[in-house]
Scaffold this motif. Structure first.
Motif, short mmCIF file in Angstrom:
data_model
loop_
_atom_site.label_atom_id
_atom_site.label_comp_id
_atom_site.label_asym_id
_atom_site.label_seq_id
_atom_site.Cartn_x
_atom_site.Cartn_y
_atom_site.Cartn_z
N UNK A 17 111.98 74.53 18.03
CA UNK A 17 111.59 74.17 16.66
C UNK A 17 111.29 72.68 16.64
N UNK A 18 110.15 72.34 16.06
CA UNK A 18 109.70 70.95 16.12
C UNK A 18 110.15 70.16 14.87
N UNK A 19 110.63 68.95 15.13
CA UNK A 19 111.00 68.01 14.06
C UNK A 19 110.37 66.66 14.39
N UNK A 20 110.40 65.77 13.41
CA UNK A 20 109.96 64.41 13.70
C UNK A 20 111.04 63.63 14.45
N UNK A 21 112.30 63.98 14.18
CA UNK A 21 113.40 63.27 14.84
C UNK A 21 114.61 64.19 14.96
N UNK A 22 115.43 63.92 15.99
CA UNK A 22 116.72 64.60 16.15
C UNK A 22 117.79 63.52 16.16
N UNK A 23 118.83 63.70 15.36
CA UNK A 23 119.98 62.78 15.37
C UNK A 23 121.18 63.56 15.88
N UNK A 24 121.86 63.02 16.89
CA UNK A 24 123.03 63.70 17.46
C UNK A 24 124.28 62.88 17.15
N UNK A 25 125.15 63.43 16.31
CA UNK A 25 126.42 62.79 15.99
C UNK A 25 126.44 62.22 14.58
N UNK A 26 127.43 62.71 13.79
CA UNK A 26 127.56 62.22 12.40
C UNK A 26 128.62 61.14 12.33
N UNK A 27 128.42 60.08 13.10
CA UNK A 27 129.35 58.95 13.07
C UNK A 27 128.92 57.96 11.99
N UNK A 28 128.92 56.70 12.34
CA UNK A 28 128.67 55.65 11.35
C UNK A 28 127.21 55.21 11.29
N UNK A 29 126.39 55.67 12.23
CA UNK A 29 124.98 55.27 12.24
C UNK A 29 124.06 56.44 11.92
N UNK A 30 124.37 57.62 12.49
CA UNK A 30 123.48 58.77 12.39
C UNK A 30 123.12 59.21 10.98
N UNK A 31 124.11 59.43 10.11
CA UNK A 31 123.77 59.92 8.77
C UNK A 31 122.85 58.96 7.99
N UNK A 32 123.15 57.67 8.05
CA UNK A 32 122.31 56.70 7.31
C UNK A 32 120.90 56.67 7.89
N UNK A 33 120.81 56.75 9.22
CA UNK A 33 119.50 56.73 9.85
C UNK A 33 118.70 57.98 9.46
N UNK A 34 119.36 59.14 9.50
CA UNK A 34 118.66 60.38 9.14
C UNK A 34 118.14 60.29 7.71
#
Ligand SMILES: Cc1cc2nc3c(=O)[nH]c(=O)nc-3n(C[C@H](O)[C@H](O)[C@H](O)COP(=O)(O)OP(=O)(O)OC[C@H]3O[C@@H](n4cnc5c(N)ncnc54)[C@H](O)[C@@H]3O)c2cc1C
Length: 462
Positions: free
Chosen positions: A5-22
């Motif tokens: 499944x194609x996305x523009x981005x994949x974020x791995x890990x819901x730490x302190x950077x991932x959620x805000x970046x997503x």
């Protein structure tokens, strides 16, 4: 092989950077696959900053209650701690934060949340169970976990780490902590104030060895003053089952007390990045020998389109550094703003009571530069607010470049110092000389008020 499944981005890990970046990425119209395998909010929210600082607050309440008579307050009966109530208060704070992060991600229509362990299949594809995801940009925010040292006997005993200690709903009779640095010291003081016997075992010659010797000495004095046993130079650590818990061997030398027995043992000897099961080799992403993902000053890995943020890149070990990593990546990718890790001034605190706040260089690091510098120190006994609060342990120390007059670093160890230090930190960010703060008028009576006075005492560092 299933279709990815194609996305523009994949974020791995819901730490302190991932959620805000997503979230930021979706504001620019991108679709994001977000993968978290365990608890949303990562270490800080679930097993790090938030729960420990909630417990520091409970421990402080117990400590002040025991000292109530010093303030003229009458409390009858012994002060005891209900660990189940402490944990319930803590867990409520944690749960609010965790569900907040999870809800934030799940309610975003452009984010697809997957739960499971992500691992690379190629530089642009990631597997999560049966799902195959593909994106030109992949962001790693996988954090770290407690290091399990290879002490003899370590796998023969039921040791605790920061996660399992938090799950304990009894008060250890005797908590032995292996590791005399930030995490071990915070937990040591917490449990001592809760009523446990506590022993901290450190293999080096002093506690918090990254700090200056005067800081280590002051930390030791405060901990010992609260009845914490500290064993330094424990160069020969072993673990073995014992009828009363775990026996921790501390020395191989003759004639010294060879071991101590704890009802519980906490291992707090460092952190290991969660990169071993990410399949980095399939993507060609390089790590150092400790498993930290190698990144450049803008957090790009050696593989185009793959970035590493937070503890897993080894460039920081704090929530604020992980969050700043998000800001750096977002600024570079979305705002045409070339922010860099090297713009960041080191800063952190150890949240024992009183807190130790640190920015920039230590005195030892300033001396090592060989450049002319100025230094000033002031005991907290000469800070009125500290005296009024009855909390005058510790001292403040600041170092300044003798030529440029710029602040090089500070160690502020005392009540309120975790907040007060920011006036020095922000002056460093402004690139202003120390004289800016020297001439500032601060509010009376505060701890910050004495920082201009401290700077007025600067003398050449000899
Ligand atoms: C006891 C303790 C106290 C602390 N106190 C403080 C403090 O007071 N102040 C401070 O600034 N810092 C503190 N820290 C450090 C702070 O918690 C970390 O620096 C911070 O959480 C790092 O965030 P991160 O985003 O890098 O990763 P993390 O918060 O560790 O999050 C990583 C996430 O990635 C997930 N994950 C990992 N691998 C995969 C995979 N393959 N697939 C899917 N998901 C995956 C994990 O489940 C986790 O949720 C403390 C740490 C500890 C242990």
């Amino acid at each position: 092989m299933p279709q990815a499944t194609k996305y523009d981005a994949i974020v791995i890990g819901a730490g302190q950077a991932g959620p805000s970046l997503a979230s930021r990425l979706t504001q620019t119209g991108k679709t994001v696959a977000f993968v978290e395998r365990h608890l949303f909010g990562g270490t800080c929210v679930n097993t790090g900053c938030t729960p420990t600082k909630a417990m520091v607050a409970s421990a402080y309440a117990a400590h002040v209650a025991r000292r109530a008579a010093e303030y003229g307050v009458n409390l009858s009966g012994p002060i005891t701690v209900d660990i189940k109530a402490v944990n319930a208060r803590r867990d409520a704070i944690v749960a609010k934060s965790r569900t907040g992060v999870e809800g934030w991600l799940r309610n975003n229509q452009k984010i697809t949340v997957l739960t499971g362990t992500a691992s690379f299949e190629s530089p642009t594809t990631v597997r999560v169970g049966d799902d195959l995801l593909e994106a030109p940009q992949i962001f790693l925010n996988v954090g770290g976990r407690a290091t399990i040292p290879d002490f003899p006997g370590v796998h023969d005993v039921p040791f605790l780490d920061n996660t399992s200690l938090l799950a304990l709903d009894i008060l250890p009779k005797h908590l032995v902590i292996v590791g005399g640095s930030y995490i071990g010291i915070e937990f040591g003081q917490i449990y001592r104030r809760f009523g446990s016997e506590v022993t901290i075992i450190e293999k080096g010659p002093r506690l918090v060895y990254r700090e200056d010797e005067d800081v280590s000495a002051a930390v030791l004095e405060i901990l010992q003053g609260e009845g914490i046993n500290v064993r330094l130079n424990a160069e020969c650590i072993t673990l073995a089952p014992h009828e009363h818990g775990v026996e921790v061997g501390v020395t191989c030398a003759e004639g010294e007390e060879p071991s101590t027995v704890g009802s519980h043992v906490l291992l707090a000897v460092g952190r290991t990045p969660n990169t071993q099961d990410l399949g980095l080799d399939k993507a060609g992403v390089l790590t150092d020998k400790h498993g930290y993902v190698l990144v450049d000053d803008q957090l790009r890995t050696n593989v185009e389109g793959i970035y590493a943020l937070g503890d897993c890149n080894g460039k920081g070990a704090f929530t604020h550094t992980a969050y700043n990593d998000y800001e750096i990546v977002a600024a570079n990718l979305l705002d045409n703003d070339p922010r860099r890790v090297s713009d960041r001034i080191p800063c952190y605190a150890m949240f024992m009571d009183p807190p130790l706040a640190r920015i920039g260089l230590t005195e030892a690091e300033v001396r090592a530069t060989g450049k002319p510098a100025l230094i000033a120190t002031r005991p907290m006994t000469r800070v009125n607010r500290a005296l009024e609060k009855g909390e005058s342990l510790g001292f403040m120390k600041v170092l300044v470049d003798a030529d440029t007059k710029k602040i090089l670093g500070a160690s502020l160890f005392g009540v309120g110092c975790d907040e007060a230090i920011h006036c020095l930190l922000d002056t460093m960010y402004a690139g202003a000389p120390y004289t800016t703060v020297l001439r500032a008028v601060h509010i009376h009576p505060t701890v910050s008020e004495l920082i201009p006075t401290l700077l007025g005492d600067l003398k050449p560092l000899e």
